[in-house]
Scaffold this motif. Sequence first.
Motif, PDB file in Angstrom:
ATOM      1  N   GLY A 115     -45.187  33.963 -55.832  1.00 57.07           N
ATOM      2  CA  GLY A 115     -44.283  33.008 -55.201  1.00 57.07           C
ATOM      3  C   GLY A 115     -44.549  32.881 -53.715  1.00 57.07           C
ATOM      4  O   GLY A 115     -44.524  31.787 -53.154  1.00 57.07           O
ATOM      5  N   ALA A 116     -44.836  34.002 -53.062  1.00 65.91           N
ATOM      6  CA  ALA A 116     -45.117  33.978 -51.626  1.00 65.91           C
ATOM      7  C   ALA A 116     -46.391  33.184 -51.337  1.00 65.91           C
ATOM      8  O   ALA A 116     -46.449  32.414 -50.377  1.00 65.91           O
ATOM      9  N   ASP A 117     -47.416  33.345 -52.206  1.00 68.42           N
ATOM     10  CA  ASP A 117     -48.657  32.592 -52.027  1.00 68.42           C
ATOM     11  C   ASP A 117     -48.423  31.094 -52.197  1.00 68.42           C
ATOM     12  O   ASP A 117     -48.974  30.283 -51.450  1.00 68.42           O
ATOM     13  N   LYS A 118     -47.612  30.735 -53.181  1.00 68.09           N
ATOM     14  CA  LYS A 118     -47.312  29.318 -53.406  1.00 68.09           C
ATOM     15  C   LYS A 118     -46.596  28.716 -52.207  1.00 68.09           C
ATOM     16  O   LYS A 118     -46.934  27.620 -51.757  1.00 68.09           O
ATOM     17  N   ILE A 119     -45.607  29.433 -51.696  1.00 72.05           N
ATOM     18  CA  ILE A 119     -44.851  28.932 -50.546  1.00 72.05           C
ATOM     19  C   ILE A 119     -45.756  28.829 -49.324  1.00 72.05           C
ATOM     20  O   ILE A 119     -45.725  27.832 -48.597  1.00 72.05           O
ATOM     21  N   GLU A 120     -46.586  29.846 -49.113  1.00 77.94           N
ATOM     22  CA  GLU A 120     -47.491  29.831 -47.965  1.00 77.94           C
ATOM     23  C   GLU A 120     -48.482  28.666 -48.062  1.00 77.94           C
ATOM     24  O   GLU A 120     -48.723  27.955 -47.082  1.00 77.94           O
ATOM     25  N   ARG A 121     -49.030  28.448 -49.265  1.00 74.05           N
ATOM     26  CA  ARG A 121     -49.972  27.339 -49.455  1.00 74.05           C
ATOM     27  C   ARG A 121     -49.274  26.010 -49.219  1.00 74.05           C
ATOM     28  O   ARG A 121     -49.805  25.124 -48.544  1.00 74.05           O
ATOM     29  N   GLN A 122     -48.060  25.856 -49.743  1.00 76.49           N
ATOM     30  CA  GLN A 122     -47.311  24.613 -49.565  1.00 76.49           C
ATOM     31  C   GLN A 122     -47.001  24.363 -48.092  1.00 76.49           C
ATOM     32  O   GLN A 122     -47.149  23.248 -47.601  1.00 76.49           O
ATOM     33  N   GLN A 123     -46.589  25.401 -47.382  1.00 77.68           N
ATOM     34  CA  GLN A 123     -46.289  25.255 -45.962  1.00 77.68           C
ATOM     35  C   GLN A 123     -47.538  24.890 -45.166  1.00 77.68           C
ATOM     36  O   GLN A 123     -47.492  24.046 -44.266  1.00 77.68           O
TER      37      GLN A 123
END
Length: 189
Positions: A115-123
């Motif tokens: 989840g953290a990777d997804k959020i970081e990629r999206q940001q």
Amino acid sequence: MATDKELSDFLENVERRAFKQAVYAVRKDESALDIVQDAMIKLAEKYGDKPAAELPMLFQRILQTTILDYFRREKVRNTWVSLFSGMGPSGEDHEDFDILESYAAEAGSEAAESGADKIERQQTLEIIDAEVQKLPARQREAFLLRYWQDMDVAETAEAMGCSEGSVKTHCSRATHALAEALAAKGIKL
């Protein structure tokens, strides 16, 4: 109405760019090849009788729809596979069995990403998009045509109605401005 040669030439010219776009979207070479092939077949079968000038727009729309269809099929497939594959062990350990503990997502898939990777990629993507939008109009246009649409310098110059030297200048300024803006925000690509 496009002739068979015009359609064939168009598909030959767009194949590499379409493949890169599909790989960027789905991150699997084999799936990207299938998507591009499906999009080309759909264009030839359903819109081969359209004028040659309309082919790029039609193909881009078909390609995007085919990519979305791929994600829809993957979502359904992953749902059913995770529901029915290995619902439980066939031994005495079935009371302590937890499907979530035994489920291992395919490496490189969206399910394997935290989840953290997804959020970081999206940001990061949102920041990049915002910085691209801040570029002057001509720099943004040259940058997107060259690096997103994968046009060469001559094609970009023709599309923008300017010289090849201007395209190179606009692209250089855009990449330097983006690199500085992203570095200032701590993003290194």
